[in-house]
Motif scaffolding. Structure first.
Motif, PDB file in Angstrom:
ATOM      1  N   ILE A  76       2.700  -7.056  16.057  1.00 45.47           N
ATOM      2  CA  ILE A  76       3.168  -5.724  16.422  1.00 45.47           C
ATOM      3  C   ILE A  76       1.967  -4.788  16.335  1.00 45.47           C
ATOM      4  N   VAL A  77       1.635  -4.149  17.449  1.00 40.81           N
ATOM      5  CA  VAL A  77       0.506  -3.218  17.527  1.00 40.81           C
ATOM      6  C   VAL A  77       1.068  -1.824  17.766  1.00 40.81           C
ATOM      7  N   GLU A  78       0.607  -0.844  16.993  1.00 38.59           N
ATOM      8  CA  GLU A  78       1.083   0.532  17.150  1.00 38.59           C
ATOM      9  C   GLU A  78      -0.111   1.466  17.305  1.00 38.59           C
ATOM     10  N   ASN A  79      -0.047   2.307  18.329  1.00 36.72           N
ATOM     11  CA  ASN A  79      -1.152   3.221  18.643  1.00 36.72           C
ATOM     12  C   ASN A  79      -2.473   2.476  18.808  1.00 36.72           C
ATOM     13  N   ASN A 120       0.824  -1.207   0.000  1.00 37.26           N
ATOM     14  CA  ASN A 120       0.000   0.000   0.000  1.00 37.26           C
ATOM     15  C   ASN A 120       0.865   1.266   0.000  1.00 37.26           C
ATOM     16  N   GLY A 121       2.020   1.156  -0.656  1.00 35.67           N
ATOM     17  CA  GLY A 121       2.893   2.315  -0.811  1.00 35.67           C
ATOM     18  C   GLY A 121       3.811   2.609   0.352  1.00 35.67           C
ATOM     19  N   LYS A 122       3.775   1.788   1.411  1.00 38.87           N
ATOM     20  CA  LYS A 122       4.602   2.064   2.588  1.00 38.87           C
ATOM     21  C   LYS A 122       5.561   0.912   2.850  1.00 38.87           C
ATOM     22  N   GLU A 123       6.774   1.259   3.267  1.00 39.39           N
ATOM     23  CA  GLU A 123       7.802   0.268   3.595  1.00 39.39           C
ATOM     24  C   GLU A 123       7.493  -0.396   4.933  1.00 39.39           C
ATOM     25  N   ASN A 124       7.585  -1.738   4.948  1.00 37.31           N
ATOM     26  CA  ASN A 124       7.337  -2.495   6.177  1.00 37.31           C
ATOM     27  C   ASN A 124       8.619  -2.850   6.930  1.00 37.31           C
ATOM     28  N   LEU A 125       9.768  -2.767   6.267  1.00 30.61           N
ATOM     29  CA  LEU A 125      11.033  -3.157   6.879  1.00 30.61           C
ATOM     30  C   LEU A 125      11.875  -1.931   7.219  1.00 30.61           C
ATOM     31  N   TRP A 126      12.818  -2.123   8.124  1.00 29.85           N
ATOM     32  CA  TRP A 126      13.767  -1.070   8.482  1.00 29.85           C
ATOM     33  C   TRP A 126      15.153  -1.498   8.047  1.00 29.85           C
ATOM     34  N   SER A 175      14.407 -10.580  11.168  1.00 27.88           N
ATOM     35  CA  SER A 175      13.581  -9.536  10.550  1.00 27.88           C
ATOM     36  C   SER A 175      13.581  -8.229  11.339  1.00 27.88           C
ATOM     37  N   TYR A 176      13.922  -7.144  10.636  1.00 27.33           N
ATOM     38  CA  TYR A 176      13.849  -5.791  11.191  1.00 27.33           C
ATOM     39  C   TYR A 176      12.583  -5.136  10.645  1.00 27.33           C
ATOM     40  N   PHE A 177      11.601  -4.899  11.492  1.00 30.75           N
ATOM     41  CA  PHE A 177      10.352  -4.284  11.051  1.00 30.75           C
ATOM     42  C   PHE A 177      10.341  -2.793  11.391  1.00 30.75           C
ATOM     43  N   GLY A 178       9.808  -2.005  10.468  1.00 26.19           N
ATOM     44  CA  GLY A 178       9.749  -0.570  10.678  1.00 26.19           C
ATOM     45  C   GLY A 178       8.470  -0.160  11.391  1.00 26.19           C
ATOM     46  N   VAL A 179       8.594   0.773  12.332  1.00 22.45           N
ATOM     47  CA  VAL A 179       7.440   1.338  13.033  1.00 22.45           C
ATOM     48  C   VAL A 179       7.618   2.853  13.082  1.00 22.45           C
ATOM     49  N   ASP A 180       6.533   3.567  13.325  1.00 18.40           N
ATOM     50  CA  ASP A 180       6.607   5.026  13.400  1.00 18.40           C
ATOM     51  C   ASP A 180       7.195   5.495  14.724  1.00 18.40           C
ATOM     52  N   ASP A 181       6.850   4.800  15.814  1.00 19.09           N
ATOM     53  CA  ASP A 181       7.312   5.220  17.133  1.00 19.09           C
ATOM     54  C   ASP A 181       7.301   4.006  18.057  1.00 19.09           C
ATOM     55  N   ILE A 182       8.485   3.502  18.410  1.00 16.53           N
ATOM     56  CA  ILE A 182       8.577   2.291  19.218  1.00 16.53           C
ATOM     57  C   ILE A 182       7.918   2.458  20.584  1.00 16.53           C
ATOM     58  N   THR A 183       7.863   3.681  21.103  1.00 18.29           N
ATOM     59  CA  THR A 183       7.264   3.898  22.432  1.00 18.29           C
ATOM     60  C   THR A 183       5.750   3.757  22.397  1.00 18.29           C
ATOM     61  N   ARG A 184       5.181   3.706  21.201  1.00 20.54           N
ATOM     62  CA  ARG A 184       3.737   3.545  21.058  1.00 20.54           C
ATOM     63  C   ARG A 184       3.373   2.136  20.576  1.00 20.54           C
ATOM     64  N   CYS A 185       4.355   1.233  20.652  1.00 20.78           N
ATOM     65  CA  CYS A 185       4.152  -0.130  20.154  1.00 20.78           C
ATOM     66  C   CYS A 185       4.057  -1.138  21.279  1.00 20.78           C
ATOM     67  N   GLN A 186       3.370  -2.221  20.991  1.00 18.41           N
ATOM     68  CA  GLN A 186       3.330  -3.393  21.848  1.00 18.41           C
ATOM     69  C   GLN A 186       3.541  -4.628  20.993  1.00 18.41           C
ATOM     70  N   ILE A 187       4.156  -5.638  21.604  1.00 15.94           N
ATOM     71  CA  ILE A 187       4.334  -6.935  20.945  1.00 15.94           C
ATOM     72  C   ILE A 187       3.405  -7.918  21.649  1.00 15.94           C
ATOM     73  N   ASN A 239      12.438   3.618  15.500  1.00 17.53           N
ATOM     74  CA  ASN A 239      11.618   3.303  14.319  1.00 17.53           C
ATOM     75  C   ASN A 239      11.750   1.866  13.856  1.00 17.53           C
ATOM     76  N   MET A 240      12.211   0.969  14.736  1.00 21.21           N
ATOM     77  CA  MET A 240      12.350  -0.434  14.357  1.00 21.21           C
ATOM     78  C   MET A 240      12.185  -1.347  15.561  1.00 21.21           C
ATOM     79  N   VAL A 241      11.851  -2.585  15.251  1.00 24.52           N
ATOM     80  CA  VAL A 241      11.884  -3.644  16.249  1.00 24.52           C
ATOM     81  C   VAL A 241      12.085  -4.955  15.504  1.00 24.52           C
TER      82      VAL A 241
END
Length: 317
Positions: A244-247, A53-59, A187-199, A286-288
């Motif tokens: 990986i859940v973000e926000n 969908n036009g966005k990178e999933n990896l870091w 696997s290195y996954f990209g996120v917008d903000d690791i502090t707003r993520c949960q695994i 920006n990664m986990v």
């Protein structure tokens, strides 16, 4: 690396848009009619990009070496036949950390596609790329360090309808003696903000905490929040999927296929500063890494036997 049943090449069609595959300068790029794409370096067969969908999933680190001079910091490197520094008095003892697969030149074996679902009338909605590595392709040093006859086939399948990436490693013993191995998809996954993520999906699992002197613990909460350096090896996981859940919204689902171990890793501030190929230094925000594998003990293959394992990752973008 030779293979008796290579995937058939893409066949031209006039029914609608078709996937495109482009291979040059040591990398293979595949794109679906949806616009989703994947890019793999032949060095290490490392996936360095997966866009949905036009966005990178990896870091991938901005300082990562993509010229074959060293393993890539980011993407999805392949760890084989040992995870971490190899143990003493073992067949892998002479190998470097994480083995040789991520630092070897693989052969591109070809592509195949399939039609299903909403795109069946208008083009193919998935494409599989196969890569091979055998003992004959190793460097002279690696051949001496691990002198076993083996064959690896790494299949990377990009699915457009479900926005998935499947990465499967098939390991075969082509020699006359048995040997042991470990494997991991780092696997290195990209996120917008690791502090707003949960695994999610690792609750009640046992893990080895490398930050705490490799002590053993049990995950007491259903979710993991990343608030500092994390380096954990979860073993014998009962759930099939780690998310990986973000926000508060699902971002990525990582489903283990024939695997029961996973590593969760984020270097945080000090560790990131100490890695020369980790850029930007605040890139840890920006990664986990959520890494599926078989790393608790060793897998043994007898002559002629084959083993397979991997992951299916779904993007919720």
């Amino acid at each position: 690396m030779g293979r008796s049943n290579k995937p058939t090449p893409l066949s031209p069609s006039t029914t609608g848009p078709q996937p495109s595959v482009h291979s040059e300068q040591g990398r293979v790029v595949a794109r679906l009619p949806t616009g989703d794409s994947v890019e793999i370096l032949l060095y290490g067969a490392t996936v360095i990009s997966w866009k949905s969908n036009g966005k990178e999933n990896l870091w991938v680190s901005k300082a990562a070496k993509l010229d074959g001079s060293k393993p890539v910091r980011g993407g999805v490197p392949i760890v084989f036949p040992c995870f971490g520094p190899p143990p003493k008095n073992h067949a892998t003892s002479s190998l470097p950390q994480h083995g040789f697969a991520r630092s070897s030149h693989w052969e591109y074996l070809g592509s195949s596609s399939s039609e299903s679902g909403s795109l069946a009338r208008g083009g193919d909605d998935s494409i599989k790329l196969d890569f091979g590595l055998s003992h004959a392709q190793l460097s002279e040093d690696a051949k001496k360090q691990w002198p076993y006859a083996f064959g690896l086939v790494y299949s990377v399948t990009l699915g457009g309808k479900e926005r998935t990436l499947q990465t499967m490693l098939r390991v075969s013993n082509q020699g006359k003696e048995s040997w042991e191995f470990q494997m991991l998809l780092h696997s290195y996954f990209g996120v917008d903000d690791i502090t707003r993520c949960q695994i999610n999906g690792l609750g009640s699992s046992t893990y080895i905490d490398k930050v705490l002197d490799a002590s053993q613990h049990t995950q007491s909460t259903p979710s993991i929040a990343i608030t500092g350096e994390v380096d954990r090896v979860y073993t014998s996981i009962k759930q099939d999927t780690t998310s990986i859940v973000e926000n508060g919204k699902p971002r990525l689902d990582i489903q283990r296929d024939r695997l029961v171990d996973s590593v969760v890793w984020n270097p945080w501030i000090e560790k990131a500063k100490g890695m020369s190929d980790f850029e930007p230094k605040d890139g840890y925000k920006n990664m986990v890494c959520v890494e599926v594998g078989a790393v608790d003990g060793w897998q043994r293959l007898e002559p002629g036997e084959t083993w397979e394992g991997g992951q299916i990752v779904r993007s919720h973008l």
